[in-house]
Enzyme design. Structure first.
Site, short mmCIF file in Angstrom:
data_model
loop_
_atom_site.label_atom_id
_atom_site.label_comp_id
_atom_site.label_asym_id
_atom_site.label_seq_id
_atom_site.Cartn_x
_atom_site.Cartn_y
_atom_site.Cartn_z
N GLU A 3 0.82 -1.21 0.00
CA GLU A 3 0.00 0.00 0.00
C GLU A 3 0.86 1.26 0.00
OE1 GLU A 3 -3.04 0.04 -0.54
OE2 GLU A 3 -3.89 -1.88 0.11
N ARG A 39 0.71 3.83 -3.32
CA ARG A 39 0.06 5.12 -3.06
C ARG A 39 1.09 6.24 -2.84
NH1 ARG A 39 -5.71 3.89 -0.19
NH2 ARG A 39 -5.69 1.61 -0.37
N ASP A 92 -4.94 -10.21 -8.22
CA ASP A 92 -5.20 -9.41 -9.41
C ASP A 92 -3.98 -8.73 -10.03
OD1 ASP A 92 -4.92 -7.81 -7.19
OD2 ASP A 92 -6.80 -6.71 -7.45
N GLU A 117 -12.09 0.45 -10.38
CA GLU A 117 -11.75 -0.59 -11.35
C GLU A 117 -12.61 -0.55 -12.61
OE1 GLU A 117 -9.89 -1.89 -7.57
OE2 GLU A 117 -11.83 -1.06 -8.12
#
Length: 561
Positions: A215, A219, A358, A461
């Site tokens: 993360e 980010r 993913d 998404e």
């Protein structure tokens, strides 16, 4: 014979030259006889007169300069001779030249249709510019709520009007939103966010505790590197808005140096999941495992940092992960969603394209694309792994729903030898005998959305997919679908005091509000909507790749071996 024949003997010897090949002597005799006939014609006064007229006219056309009266007084005769020769040649050529071919003339109906088509294009362009402006205004509204009630916190709780730290306390919304403000050209927000980064972020990096490697990379590190490039970087003159590009690069380097401990502390090429920033240490998750997606979704950012800093240690550590994964056994290119840093092996058999799986597949192709100048390098293995995995997806995971045959991607919780689960993240479950939330839909019996999955987190998404599809096909339906999503955000998630909120259940009206604005709403969702409604030369896909948090990173021109 008493009566003469209706033809002379000369006709008996007629040579049918039109259909039979004649000898050279016959051709010559025929030419001489023909010329004799011509001479006989010219002997008459009428023939002589016509011949003289024809010759005079031809001479006039050839020798007279076009459109000029020539005087001999004070004329440079050498120059005049050149002009006459030039005009003679031009006249001679124009005498034999075919008339120009005119373009086809449109009928009145065709002209009207052409004008209407051009007018419609202008209307469409104006419409999408207006809608893009509305997205920009939504971003300003979202930022205003964050600035008013949560500046410096990771996220805004818009209903409570306060901030919350759920990502390590590094001001994640500030950094996530920064490059979006740059792309939208909102200078006030660029100054505010850039000033906060310059003033506070380095101090927080040195003092804060545990953060998640994945993360924080996608980010914070991705956001800082994108801001570095968009603010001028090292290749062009820096912009006049916000701090110098070096501020973003130096802060990114400081952060990456601490994140590297997740790699260097691990006994294998697979990094630990968590880092303690203030003491520059790392450790695995409580169950000892790392997410497959998380450890394989760090390479774009670390590669680019190596490119711009000149220090290859960042790229070398991150690329070891993918090089190691290349050697591991797979199921038609598909991999389980957990991996052990202790052994370097996959853990369990759960295969899916949802969370924890993913972006492994996403970064295989994106890292390969990032190395745009190196198509013949050893990174071609990444494309091969991606291609094999997509064939595996089509063979093992793609199914059709009952009864209407909707195409979806399911899961294999127990591997290829186990049962197939008709579940697809974000947000549907496809199971026979259940129904979805929209009772008027023709697909009511194809879809079930279970209560726990009926929330909306302002996720990007779907909008990201529409953006990519529109850039590839230019089919306006993808823009229209994106506009419907944006209108729904405006109607149901906008908070008057500032910001936007997540929802608990989208199948009930009015939906219950959850009181949280995720950082990715500013960093991804609104950015992709803005780009969807804009021109294709804004952040072009042949110049940039987007990291999994929508931070655009330029395609590399640095040679790697």
């Amino acid at each position: 014979m008493s009566k003469s024949l209706p033809y002379s003997m000369k006709d008996v010897h007629y040579d049918n030259a039109k259909f039979r090949q004649r000898s050279f002597s016959k051709v010559l005799n025929h030419t001489i006889l023909t010329n004799n006939v011509k001479r006989e014609c010219l002997r008459c006064s009428t023939g002589k007169f016509l011949a003289v007229i024809m010759l005079c006219g031809l001479a006039y056309l050839i020798l007279t300069p076009s459109g000029h009266v020539v005087s001999s007084h004070g004329v440079d005769h050498a120059r005049l001779k050149d002009n006459v020769t030039l005009n003679t040649n031009t006249r001679f050529r124009s005498f034999f030249r075919k008339p120009p071919r005119l373009p086809p003339r449109l009928t009145p109906d065709e002209m009207r249709a052409s004008n209407e088509s051009t007018h419609q294009l202008d209307i469409d362009a104006s419409k999408w510019m207006g809608r893009q402006q509305q997205v920009r205004e939504a971003f300003i509204h979202a930022w205003s709520g964050y600035k008013s009630y949560a500046m410096g916190f990771d996220e805004l709780m818009p209903l409570s009007k306060r901030g919350i730290d759920g990502l390590g306390g590094l001001g994640a919304t500030v950094v996530d939103a920064l490059d979006t403000a740059m792309i939208m050209g909102i200078e006030d927000i660029v100054k505010e966010a850039g000033s906060w980064v310059e003033t506070h972020l380095a101090e927080r990096i040195s003092q804060k505790g545990q953060v998640n490697l994945f993360e924080t990379t996608i980010r914070l590190l991705g956001g800082l590197l994108s801001a570095y490039h968009l603010s001028g970087g090292a290749s062009v003159a820096p912009t006049s808005v916000g701090p110098k590009p070096s501020v973003y690069l130096n802060t990114a380097t400081m952060l990456a140096d601490r994140l590297l401990s997740a790699f260097t502390s691990s006994p294998t090429a697979i990094p630990y999941s968590d880092v303690v920033l203030r003491d520059n240490s790392a450790h695995p998750a409580p169950d000892g495992l790392s997410s497959t997606a998380e450890v394989s979704t760090l390479q774009l950012e670390f590669n680019y940092l190596s490119d711009v800093s000149g220090d290859q240690k960042y790229s070398l550590e991150a690329m070891k992960v993918l090089e190691h994964m290349k050697t591991l056994p797979k199921v038609e290119g598909l991999v389980p969603i957990y991996i052990s840093p202790q052994t370097g092996e996959f853990s369990g058999e759960n295969i899916r394209l949802g969370s924890r799986g993913d972006s492994y597949y996403e970064y295989l192709v994106k890292v390969w694309l990032q190395q745009g100048a190196n198509r013949n390098s050893n990174l071609t293995y990444l494309y091969n792994m991606y291609e094999e995995a997509m064939k595996g997806v089509r063979h093992l995971l793609v199914r059709k729903s009952v009864p209407n045959g909707l195409l979806f991607v399911g899961e294999l919780p127990y591997g290829a030898s186990g049962s197939f689960s008709p579940k697809m993240d974000h947000l549907d479950y496809f199971e026979e005998g259940y129904d979805g939330g929209n009772k008027s839909s023709k697909y009511l019996n194809d879809i079930v959305i279970k209560p726990a999955d009926r929330h909306n987190l302002l996720r990007p998404e779907t909008v990201e997919s529409l953006f990519v599809l529109y850039r590839i096909t230019e089919d306006p339906k993808y823009r229209e679908w994106g506009w419907q999503i944006f209108e729904a955000f405006e109607k149901y998630t906008k908070v008057d005091a500032g910001g936007y909120t997540s929802l608990d259940d989208v199948t009930s009206l009015p939906p219950q509000r959850r009181d949280k604005m995720e950082t990715f709403f500013l960093g991804e969702t609104l950015k992709y909507l803005y780009l969807l409604f804009g021109e294709s030369n804004l952040v072009p896909l042949d110049k940039f790749v987007f990291n999994t948090e929508a931070h655009p990173i330029p395609i590399s021109t640095v040679k790697r071996h």
